[in-house]
Enzyme design. Structure first.
Site, PDB file in Angstrom:
ATOM      1  CG  HIS A 208       5.997  22.238  69.649  1.00 47.70           C
ATOM      2  ND1 HIS A 208       6.639  23.476  69.262  1.00 47.70           N
ATOM      3  CD2 HIS A 208       5.817  21.482  68.538  1.00 47.70           C
ATOM      4  CE1 HIS A 208       6.687  23.239  67.895  1.00 47.70           C
ATOM      5  NE2 HIS A 208       6.215  22.165  67.472  1.00 47.70           N
ATOM      6  CD  GLU A 211       7.366  24.698  72.794  1.00 48.19           C
ATOM      7  OE1 GLU A 211       6.304  25.344  72.564  1.00 48.19           O
ATOM      8  OE2 GLU A 211       8.196  24.350  72.072  1.00 48.19           O
ATOM      9  NE  ARG A 266       9.523  20.077  68.260  1.00 48.46           N
ATOM     10  CZ  ARG A 266       9.589  21.339  68.014  1.00 48.46           C
ATOM     11  NH1 ARG A 266       9.884  21.936  69.008  1.00 48.46           N
ATOM     12  NH2 ARG A 266       9.537  21.890  66.923  1.00 48.46           N
ATOM     13  NE  ARG A 286       9.310  22.724  61.742  1.00 49.55           N
ATOM     14  CZ  ARG A 286       9.385  23.401  62.619  1.00 49.55           C
ATOM     15  NH1 ARG A 286       8.170  23.771  63.003  1.00 49.55           N
ATOM     16  NH2 ARG A 286      10.339  23.766  63.368  1.00 49.55           N
ATOM     17  CE1 TYR A 340      15.416  28.363  76.249  1.00 47.44           C
ATOM     18  CE2 TYR A 340      14.144  26.314  75.876  1.00 47.44           C
ATOM     19  CZ  TYR A 340      15.380  27.052  76.068  1.00 47.44           C
ATOM     20  OH  TYR A 340      16.483  26.241  76.175  1.00 47.44           O
ATOM     21  CD  GLU A 412       9.433  29.699  70.094  1.00 45.66           C
ATOM     22  OE1 GLU A 412       9.435  29.248  71.248  1.00 45.66           O
ATOM     23  OE2 GLU A 412       9.029  29.158  69.117  1.00 45.66           O
TER      24      GLU A 412
END
Length: 455
Positions: A208, A211, A266, A286, A340, A412
């Protein structure tokens, strides 16, 4: 000498400020002025999260644009029942109306203007770029793992490392992105190489785009393993038992877009050729083929969790799947770094059913969480994706479980309930500690695997 540096600094600063305040149509950056970040305790008897997800984008077919109204930054979990939600200014009253009375009581704003955080981060990055410009990267040891870097700099570091430490490090190409970027990683082994059947640890990061802490930790781990082999007993013992495959940035298109145009981007950057053609990209986590499109799937191309038009529609994921399947003979541990929330998430994601090796996976996760706590004092929770958070299908975690990899975790990273609410804008000063705790966690999982699997 100092005068020339000063002139260069002032000229570059002038260009930077002009770009920030007067972006052209081609380089215009997404503006989140007025967007606020809110946290509330989710009422488990409500369907609030499902309702919020349905309002994520407002589409304007006349202008062929999509404006973000709601963005779920942190889902509730069993250990932390709070949700973090980014809300557009014009949607704030509607957002509050969607919450139950119990949820409204716990609602608090933790950031009044997200754009101010983004601007502060940009200025810090600029100051760091000026500082680094004085030094050329002549050795892999010159690479600053305590900063956020462009994808080109990441690749430069990995190439230089593979050239200068060729007895331990191999540069590997695992895929090609939608925009034509080569996606690289490294294979790390003890000097002299390893037999093909040797067990391996796989780490990917950057799935993503926004991140940033995830790829930074991946790079930190690469440097730490190579630098401390033969000096640190745990690192040495781990590498003697496992070869490491680390892909620090597997969504380079999205990552670069988050650096230059939209800090909160993202997804990937693939072109959508069906409905809503102006909506770009898919959620790379996904898009895996195993149980694709089942629990928690979103079929709206503009959504941040859009699953893609078909399994492996994203070339990044298609390439990773091919590499993992055909190039890594004996995967023992798979870790996918995200942020996160400070969680160690194991399969399954698509169902609440437990895996056949559920207890062994939880035992290893417990040891990893204890190792993190002993290293930095930070607490990580653990459990399956579906029991800790929410059902999610088409993930790499479930794909790897289906393939038979014994120890699998979506991690995460930091932060969690932080009073400063850094969220995705975690300052680079946190990279070292986050990297150290991930090394401790993987050393613990590796030690557990050696004991249980009798490696």
């Amino acid at each position: 000498m100092w005068f020339s540096y000063l002139v260069a600094f002032l000229l570059t600063w002038q260009v930077f400020c002009h770009a920030i305040n007067n972006p052209s149509s081609e380089e215009k950056q997404a503006d989140y002025s007025g967007y606020s970040l809110h946290r509330f305790k989710v009422d488990t008897s409500s369907n609030t999260m499902e309702k919020l997800e349905s309002y994520d984008m407002e589409l304007d077919k006349n202008t062929q644009t999509a404006r973000l109204l709601i963005d779920i930054w942190a889902e509730p979990s069993k250990q932390n029942p709070h949700a973090d939600i980014l809300v557009a200014p014009e949607f704030l009253e509607k957002f509050k109306a969607l919450l139950t009375r119990e949820e409204l009581v716990t609602l608090k704003m933790i950031e009044g203007d997200v754009q101010s955080q983004i601007n502060a981060e940009r200025h810090a990055m600029f100051r760091n770029s000026i500082r680094r410009r004085k030094r050329s990267l002549k050795s892999w040891k010159d690479f600053d793992v305590n900063s956020y870097h462009s994808y080109d700099k990441m690749v430069e570091f990995m190439k230089l490392l593979s050239e200068q430490k060729s007895d331990m490090v191999e540069l590997i190409k695992v895929a090609t992105s939608s925009e034509g970027r080569s996606i690289y990683g490294v294979k790390i082994h003890p000097p002299g190489g390893s037999p093909p059947e040797k067990p391996s640890i796989i780490v990917d990061a950057g799935v993503h785009a926004r991140e940033w802490i995830a790829p930074a930790v991946g790079l930190f781990m690469i440097r730490k393993i190579v630098d401390e082999y033969g000096r640190d007993p745990q690192v040495t013992a781990n590498l003697q038992k496992f070869d490491w495959y680390i892909m620090p940035q597997v969504n380079p298109d999205g990552y670069e877009y988050s650096r230059t145009s939209d800090r909160l981007w993202r997804k990937t950057r693939s072109k959508n050729t069906t409905v809503n053609r102006w909506c770009i990209g898919a959620d790379a986590n996904r898009n895996w083929g195993y149980r694709w499109g089942e629990a928690g799937a979103n079929r709206t191309p503009c959504s941040n969790i859009y699953m893609g038009s078909h399994p492996y529609s994203e070339p990044e994921i298609r390439g990773l799947k091919e590499y993992f399947t055909w190039q890594i003979a004996n995967p023992m541990v798979y870790i996918s770094l995200h942020s996160y929330g400070q969680l160690l998430l194991s399969p399954w994601g698509y169902t609440h059913e437990r895996t056949e090796n559920y207890q062994d996976q939880q035992n290893a996760a417990k040891e990893a969480a204890m190792a993190i706590k002993n290293t930095t004092g930070v607490s990580y929770s653990y459990g399956t994706i579906s029991e800790m958070m929410y059902p999610a299908s088409g993930t790499s975690i479930d794909f790897m479980q289906h393939r038979g990899v014994p120890y699998i975790y979506g991690v995460e990273l930091r932060p969690t309930d932080n009073p400063n609410s850094f969220a995705f804008n975690l300052p680079p000063s946190f990279i070292r500690a986050t990297g150290d705790e991930m090394m401790a966690a993987l050393n613990a999982i590796g030690t557990h695997a050696v004991k249980v699997k009798r490696l």
